[in-house]
Design an enzyme around this catalytic site. Sequence first.
Site, PDB file in Angstrom:
ATOM      1  N   SER A   1      14.112  -8.024   0.416  1.00 16.84           N
ATOM      2  CA  SER A   1      13.131  -7.635   1.425  1.00 16.84           C
ATOM      3  C   SER A   1      11.684  -7.915   1.059  1.00 16.84           C
ATOM      4  CB  SER A   1      13.287  -6.146   1.762  1.00 16.84           C
ATOM      5  OG  SER A   1      14.447  -5.941   2.535  1.00 16.84           O
TER       6      SER A   1
ATOM      7  N   SER B   1      12.941  -7.263   4.828  1.00 20.53           N
ATOM      8  CA  SER B   1      12.397  -6.341   5.795  1.00 20.53           C
ATOM      9  C   SER B   1      10.871  -6.203   5.728  1.00 20.53           C
ATOM     10  CB  SER B   1      13.031  -4.954   5.581  1.00 20.53           C
ATOM     11  OG  SER B   1      12.757  -4.436   4.286  1.00 20.53           O
TER      12      SER B   1
ATOM     13  N   LYS C   1       3.637  -1.729   4.056  1.00 19.67           N
ATOM     14  CA  LYS C   1       4.860  -1.733   4.857  1.00 19.67           C
ATOM     15  C   LYS C   1       5.043  -0.385   5.570  1.00 19.67           C
ATOM     16  CE  LYS C   1       9.752  -3.004   4.135  1.00 19.67           C
ATOM     17  NZ  LYS C   1      10.695  -3.489   3.108  1.00 19.67           N
TER      18      LYS C   1
END
Length: 484
Positions: free
Chosen positions: A179, A155, A80
């Site tokens: 997320s 996310s 990420k």
Amino acid sequence: MTDLPFQSAKQLAAAIRRKKISSVELLDLYLQRMKRHNPKLNAIVVTDVAAARKRAKAADAALKRGRRLGPLHGVPMTVKESYDVAGLPTTWGDPKLKGNIAGQNSVAVQRLLDAGAVIFGKTNVPLMLADWQSYNDVYGTTNNPWDVTRTPGGSSGGAAAALAAGLTGMEAGSDIGSSIRNPAHYCGVYGHKPTWGIVSPRGQALPGVVAETDIAVVGPLARSADDLAMGLDVMAGPDAIDGTGWRLNLPPPRYNKLRPYRIAVIHSDPVCEVDQEVQSLIQKLAEFLGKHRVKVDDRARPDIDSDEAYRIYLQLLGGATSARLSPEEVRQRMELTRGFAPGDESLNARLTRSTVQRHGDWLVANNQRHRLRLKWAEFFQSFDLLLCPVASGAAFPHSQQGQRLARTIPVNGRQVPYMNQLFWAGYTCAFNLPSTAVPIGFTPGGLPVGVQIVGPQYGDRTCIAFARLLEQEYHGFVAPPGYE
């Protein structure tokens, strides 16, 4: 080996170890697939091919000498965007941070590298990691590989999209508001939100932030439950400072077969209604378990009021994220709170108040949180695991106009507030509980649906073990069409 890009990281590591393919060849395969498929997905937004190729060559050379670097020996993967990777930007989707180049690796990234992983890039996120869509003014919009007109979640949306499309071997995400779990659900992959505090988050933070954030965790996403177990083993444990005083010793899974498990099931909740398409798939899973003589109870609940739990989560969430606010934003929110009626318990009022609350109010909420945490512990004396929704529905069409509080999503034929889904994000999140999101089927329209497997605090291995049993006996990862 046409299915090679979609194999689990464990399988890929085994193929490298057995010399069926080299790490360099596998890296080239993923790079070729990224070149072919990423333009329509925009999942991988930063790459460092030179450094990755160097590591892949080193992995192959080590294998020739009979040396194995670790469980991820030679496996290409991405992480990420919010993780620090030395030499690469960490922006959290904020244009003001475009020049923020990491000087060193985050703890989790370094552990993945030490385990033999070949990290070749970073995946997209929403601004400040604060949405169930992954778009920002730095990198643009990420699309769902099952339907590019829809969100992949957030996310860790780029992470889940890259995994589903077979562009990477494994991923690392973070979770404070679903997320990890939400993108896994929307894209049909696996994600594990660890028990709070068991994986060091150092280096997965905004510049200058070194304190551990309340509620927030970091953990793995993958195409299999085995990879979640492997990823957690690699990532978990204290940092170097805390490691001088404590060691992580998670208990083993409670069982290695389905039948002994005691499972509670939640399909929906009055606070946040769940679409019938999702409820029916959870019910189908419950019926499967019942037929396999698993003890299944769809009425059992912890002795807590779900709206109270939601209120506490929102208050703690606002406190946890309030440090991101500028002095001007704090002033504006203080002004807004003066306009709310004393009894206004709307989501807008709750969230706004939470970001500018007095420390004494936070202490009261924290004590209430731990009171409910003890209620959860009592519940897990009678049940091994809880199954519940990840979100209100399957992946929804891109919706980027206006403020999040003003947006809506369709649930059971009605438009409901977009932000309601924080309920399912926080149902277990504020209480330190681990949760594994796993795919369980598809809507009639062909969109993937997942379920949360929630366990007691530190019951991470039981959550993942049950995910593995479902993968073997019920439903596993399915690649989206068009990415062969």
